[in-house]
Design an enzyme around this catalytic site. Sequence first.
Site, PDB file in Angstrom:
ATOM      1  N   HIS A  74      19.426 -24.045   5.252  1.00 20.02           N
ATOM      2  CA  HIS A  74      18.499 -25.142   5.550  1.00 20.02           C
ATOM      3  C   HIS A  74      18.690 -25.697   6.963  1.00 20.02           C
ATOM      4  O   HIS A  74      17.820 -26.425   7.459  1.00 20.02           O
ATOM      5  CB  HIS A  74      18.603 -26.253   4.491  1.00 20.02           C
ATOM      6  CG  HIS A  74      19.797 -27.140   4.594  1.00 20.02           C
ATOM      7  ND1 HIS A  74      20.914 -26.982   3.795  1.00 20.02           N
ATOM      8  CD2 HIS A  74      20.059 -28.210   5.379  1.00 20.02           C
ATOM      9  CE1 HIS A  74      21.790 -27.926   4.082  1.00 20.02           C
ATOM     10  NE2 HIS A  74      21.305 -28.676   5.044  1.00 20.02           N
TER      11      HIS A  74
ATOM     12  N   SER B  76      26.004 -30.498   7.472  1.00 21.22           N
ATOM     13  CA  SER B  76      25.564 -29.290   6.786  1.00 21.22           C
ATOM     14  C   SER B  76      25.969 -28.038   7.547  1.00 21.22           C
ATOM     15  O   SER B  76      25.719 -27.925   8.753  1.00 21.22           O
ATOM     16  CB  SER B  76      24.043 -29.296   6.620  1.00 21.22           C
ATOM     17  OG  SER B  76      23.628 -30.279   5.713  1.00 21.22           O
TER      18      SER B  76
ATOM     19  N   ASP C  44      22.138 -20.977   0.046  1.00 22.48           N
ATOM     20  CA  ASP C  44      22.002 -21.827   1.234  1.00 22.48           C
ATOM     21  C   ASP C  44      22.993 -21.425   2.322  1.00 22.48           C
ATOM     22  O   ASP C  44      23.595 -22.274   2.983  1.00 22.48           O
ATOM     23  CB  ASP C  44      22.184 -23.304   0.870  1.00 22.48           C
ATOM     24  CG  ASP C  44      21.643 -24.231   1.952  1.00 22.48           C
ATOM     25  OD1 ASP C  44      20.797 -23.785   2.751  1.00 22.48           O
ATOM     26  OD2 ASP C  44      22.073 -25.409   2.008  1.00 22.48           O
TER      27      ASP C  44
ATOM     28  N   GLY D 171      19.332  -9.118 -17.464  1.00 25.46           N
ATOM     29  CA  GLY D 171      18.222  -9.042 -18.409  1.00 25.46           C
ATOM     30  C   GLY D 171      18.247 -10.090 -19.496  1.00 25.46           C
ATOM     31  O   GLY D 171      17.725  -9.860 -20.589  1.00 25.46           O
TER      32      GLY D 171
END
Length: 444
Positions: free
Chosen positions: A95, A198, A125, A256
């Site tokens: 981000h 971040s 991320d 699955g």
Amino acid sequence: MKRAAFLAGTAIALTLFGAGAASAQSGPSSLPFDARRGVFTFAAGLERSLPAVVQVTTLGVSAGPTTGETEPTPTGSGSGVIIDAAAGIIVTNNHVIEGGQKFRVDMTDGRLVDAVLLGADKATDVAVLQIQATGLSQVETVDSDTLRTGDLAFAVGYPLGLDQTLTMGVISGLGRSGMGDAVEDYIQTDAAVNSGNSGGPLLDSRGRLIGINTSILSGDMGGGNDGIAFAVPTRILMFVVDQIRANGSVTRGVIGATLGSLTAERAVERGLGFVRGAIVEDVVPGSPADRAGLRTGDVITRIQNRPVANAGSVQATVGIAPPGTALTLVYLRDGQSTTAQMTVETESTAAVQLGSSALQAYGANIRALTAADGKGDEPGLIVVAVEGGSPAAQQDLRAGDVITAVAGESVTSLADLAAALGNSGALTVRRDGEVVELSITPGS
């Protein structure tokens, strides 16, 4: 009591590290102590890593008319950390760089260097940049599986427009999930993390990389730090980085099975005395889960000898398992515990997959409503999980949403929904008593 304990610790440390002791020593029963200055400090270990922490600036061109000569301008910034000095490899958050056209790295020695984006992974991320420069430093990386709640942790980055900043806290929790991503196994810490942190590193008390800071929980509308921050652990981080460096992207396998989280209501419904686990909502015929013997209603409690808190815990393990990986899991059925083996397979490229009792579409797992869902008696189809970074996640479809219509036409069964999604991704959903309109396409 706290003051007395501190003073007692000081006396012990001064006894162990007298005036002639070397600077910044440490022992098994004391804090690191700098005898020359007479202070407790973690500087010796951390200072080796701080030059590897960089500021990342993302540049892009704003929407609207341009002259064709418009240069990209800063659109956002965050932090990053050099993990391979020889190759100039920097890790940050997806981000931080998302939507950027150019990327600039500001190093602690004052150099500004252009960076190239090698690849990014929305589900975790994580993004990987590369720079060409000499004299770089790098952090030492440690296996995040060695962490314990209560360990000291240090967050480093460039928050709120400040220069490089170091904050300290403890590991508040491990294996955190439920934040909305598919691959969730976060480290929780109370080290102060704010906007701009971040992509920066979370370090242990020896300055070694244990994770990448990615998000916070905040009760403040301004998004301030309230002492709850999350980091992607190195266990997941290095898997993603290695795949991006080798292939430019991340390839994941599948088992699955459509999974939901075990809630208190669903535990009571099943007569279970615990609320931690992942419920199997549906199994694709012939899939690894089917061959392993899983059935709808089974509750997965452990995978690869790791406890399962909810559906995100299973996704965290499957999400870093390349196709061909053998997984061991433990599940409960009718009160009996069973151990099974399964081999992860290549993910299907089909946008919509209809199973016997659940549907997977655009990264969302959907099934029919039941009374245990607590959504009332109205008809609809409930979203039980959404894969991070998927088209569904990008358009804000959320776990707990109830799909009632597609392109304005009511849908009451999974077959109806599968057929309708083949023509349109315009969804009408009920969310917390409100009607929300969403539009999902494969290219969202």
